[in-house]
Design an enzyme around this catalytic site. Sequence first.
Site, PDB file in Angstrom:
ATOM      1  CG  ASP A 170      -9.986   0.275   5.163  1.00 16.11           C
ATOM      2  OD1 ASP A 170      -9.818  -0.264   4.062  1.00 16.11           O
ATOM      3  OD2 ASP A 170      -9.231   0.117   6.142  1.00 16.11           O
TER       4      ASP A 170
ATOM      5  CD  GLN B 207      -3.845  -4.420   6.430  1.00 16.79           C
ATOM      6  OE1 GLN B 207      -3.880  -3.396   5.747  1.00 16.79           O
ATOM      7  NE2 GLN B 207      -4.309  -5.569   5.993  1.00 16.79           N
TER       8      GLN B 207
ATOM      9  CE  LYS C 131      -3.945  -2.305   2.099  1.00 19.00           C
ATOM     10  NZ  LYS C 131      -4.663  -2.714   3.324  1.00 19.00           N
TER      11      LYS C 131
HETATM   12  N1  GUN Z   1      -7.369  -6.545   6.091  1.00 14.44           N
HETATM   13  C1  GUN Z   1      -7.761  -7.260   5.007  1.00 14.44           C
HETATM   14  N2  GUN Z   1      -8.365  -6.464   4.108  1.00 14.44           N
HETATM   15  C2  GUN Z   1      -8.358  -5.219   4.627  1.00 14.44           C
HETATM   16  C3  GUN Z   1      -8.839  -3.969   4.152  1.00 14.44           C
HETATM   17  O1  GUN Z   1      -9.409  -3.822   3.059  1.00 14.44           O
HETATM   18  N3  GUN Z   1      -8.628  -2.913   4.981  1.00 14.44           N
HETATM   19  C4  GUN Z   1      -8.032  -3.040   6.187  1.00 14.44           C
HETATM   20  N4  GUN Z   1      -7.905  -1.969   6.933  1.00 14.44           N
HETATM   21  N5  GUN Z   1      -7.586  -4.193   6.659  1.00 14.44           N
HETATM   22  C5  GUN Z   1      -7.745  -5.275   5.875  1.00 14.44           C
END
Ligand code: GUN
Length: 296
Positions: A121, A98, A54
């Site tokens: 998100d 995350q 990311k």
């Molecule tokens: N863990 C797995 N997928 C995601 C996501 O799309 N966002 C976040 N914050 N954590 C994740």
Amino acid sequence: MTAEIIDGKAFAAKLRERVATHVPDFVAAVGRKPGLAVVLVGEDPASQVYVGSKGKATVAAGMESFEHRLPDTTSEDDLIALVEKLNADDAVDGILVQLPLPDHVDDKAVIAAIDPAKDVDGFHVVNAGRLAVGEDALVPCTPLGCLMLLKDKLGDLSGLDAIVVGRSNIVGKPMAQLLLRENCTVTLAHSRTRDLPDVVRRADIVVAAVGRAEMVKGDWLKPGAVVIDVGINRLPPAEEGKKGKLVGDVAFAEADHVKAITPVPGGVGPMTIAVLLRNTLVAARARAGLDPVAGL
Ligand code: GUN
């Protein structure tokens, strides 16, 4: 195989490029780059890889990346204090914590602390609620990426029968809301759904997001259906010491009679980061009082 393979990797690369082309306008108007803060608690290997990817993608799109890696002993209060600091930081347009978080931290409390305007998100209840009542919202990245692939393949989705298998807050529920917004007739199926194969057989659109390897069998799929496989599951290794094969929630090899299907890997996976960059630009423009970019 007669089914068309939906190339999520190529689609995601184009979306990332499109986002990047709009960054210089933002910088010219606002005098700084859009900024995304990513917070990782603990050392989960998969999460470390995601967070690293990311950050790299954010920089590659011309945006500012702020990474916060905290030990897994971090308390909920300290994590919320960091989120509040990021809420107050004008250089930060998007905040992503995350998941999963360590067991001693309540995800809901942490997500609730994020400023909804920076919730790239789309997990905050304010954004989930806005999506549900049809207002402008920041929408979770994976389901929005799935919708983009579906619209690219099918155009107008109005009146189509869609089934989403899996009711998570991250994928299943927002996916169902997005399909409803596109005027699909939506079924949200889950582990207690009766006669699941028959329910899936009626669908023109199948989104599988259950996290169980190859659970959706080929003979559950209507000829001509479009299938989006969100699952990423590792099969047990064929030989000791080797890594098992990555497979989705759909038995891909049994699906040649469908119209189109996403592969695993290379289908939905790459879309998540591309949409995260898109959401960061959307959040940044909204915070700066700029109009949304049409069609992004
Ligand atoms: N863990 C797995 N997928 C995601 C996501 O799309 N966002 C976040 N914050 N954590 C994740």
